[in-house]
Motif scaffolding. Sequence first.
Motif, mmCIF file in Angstrom:
data_model
loop_
_atom_site.group_PDB
_atom_site.id
_atom_site.type_symbol
_atom_site.label_atom_id
_atom_site.label_comp_id
_atom_site.label_asym_id
_atom_site.label_seq_id
_atom_site.Cartn_x
_atom_site.Cartn_y
_atom_site.Cartn_z
ATOM 1 N N ARG A 78 44.384 39.156 36.303
ATOM 2 C CA ARG A 78 45.465 38.989 37.267
ATOM 3 C C ARG A 78 46.393 40.197 37.344
ATOM 4 O O ARG A 78 47.445 40.128 37.967
ATOM 5 C CB ARG A 78 46.265 37.734 36.903
ATOM 6 N N ALA A 79 46.018 41.299 36.677
ATOM 7 C CA ALA A 79 46.871 42.486 36.700
ATOM 8 C C ALA A 79 46.258 43.623 37.511
ATOM 9 O O ALA A 79 46.909 44.222 38.360
ATOM 10 C CB ALA A 79 47.156 42.965 35.272
ATOM 11 N N LEU A 80 44.982 43.918 37.256
ATOM 12 C CA LEU A 80 44.286 45.014 37.928
ATOM 13 C C LEU A 80 42.872 44.568 38.242
ATOM 14 O O LEU A 80 42.148 44.106 37.363
ATOM 15 C CB LEU A 80 44.265 46.256 37.018
ATOM 16 N N ASP A 81 42.489 44.683 39.493
ATOM 17 C CA ASP A 81 41.143 44.308 39.913
ATOM 18 C C ASP A 81 40.124 45.294 39.333
ATOM 19 O O ASP A 81 40.444 46.455 39.064
ATOM 20 C CB ASP A 81 41.076 44.308 41.445
ATOM 21 N N HIS A 82 38.891 44.830 39.141
ATOM 22 C CA HIS A 82 37.746 45.661 38.772
ATOM 23 C C HIS A 82 37.775 46.190 37.340
ATOM 24 O O HIS A 82 37.053 47.155 37.035
ATOM 25 C CB HIS A 82 37.594 46.841 39.751
ATOM 26 N N THR A 83 38.558 45.622 36.454
ATOM 27 C CA THR A 83 38.470 46.037 35.053
ATOM 28 C C THR A 83 37.234 45.411 34.418
ATOM 29 O O THR A 83 36.718 44.408 34.894
ATOM 30 C CB THR A 83 39.713 45.593 34.257
#
Length: 337
Positions: free
Chosen positions: A239-244
Amino acid sequence: MDFNTIKTTAKEKFSGACRLCPVCNGVVCAGEVPGMGGLGTGAAFRHNVQALADCRLNLRTVHSVKNPDLSCRILGMELSLPIIAAAIGGIGLNMKGAMPEEEYTGAIVSGCRQAGTVGMTGDGPNRVVFDAGMDAIVKEQGRGIPIVKPRETNKVIELARQAADAGCPAFGMDIDAAALVNMTNAGQPVGPKTIQELEHIKNNTTIPFIVKGIMTPDDAEACWQAGVDAIVISNHGGRALDHTPGTAEVLPYIAEAVKGKMTVLVDGGIRSGADVLKMLALGADAVLLGRPLAIGAIGGGAAGVAFILNKFKAELSAAMTLTGTPQVSEVPVEILW
């Protein structure tokens, strides 16, 4: 109380914020933030679940492990199982008001204590989120860990001291919320921290300091250099950075860098006791559990939380027996295929 009753009640109260899918993998709820989904495409959420699914356990039954030991010592706390409740704050915003903040945090903290472990509580732009968590912790004689946003350093220290005064065994900061817009819009800016800032926080607190939201070995090393007591390998539930990548993908590399120097915790996509065992084999000392315990709290209050934890405990014990693992404090990577 049974699992089906908990799920049925939770689904009704969630009002669509969580559909309680047969497989909780972030596919249906992709992009639902606020909500229970992952940010953007939801890829980071899905990667958490898939990374664990890709780990396979070696079934071994010719051995003497009949009663595995699930107890562990984490940051000075004696726990009956290596599972801690993850902090989920802002219930009204993220779960469509499924339960009042005070009731939710109370269920998490009390349910964890009933099951022999500890729960984390959250923080947010509305002060009621942090205060509700602290109230729940005080009611359980300090048996809880408040997690604060990466606010201005002096504010973090102020809240950490409040936690210490309440008898908390530790406090933490979810640094992966460094770009949280609703905090900044509310006049409470958040952001990344330098090694020096982390060190300043550590040097001005009296209880163990946890930094949550570490996804690379170099960030883990930086936390160690700053004197941080524990890290949580986490991408904020996707929910913080997409595609991790998934947390289980990066865990072995981070554990190789700092295991033994500091406590290594991890969250993300853990849906069974077998998943817990996989994370321990990959290098974690214990895990954080989020969405499954939210379902337990919404569907059954403190008793629901304890029920879910005991369900995971039974699954973990069975997985340890069937892999020949005697204790959670020493899980060999060789149990993985």
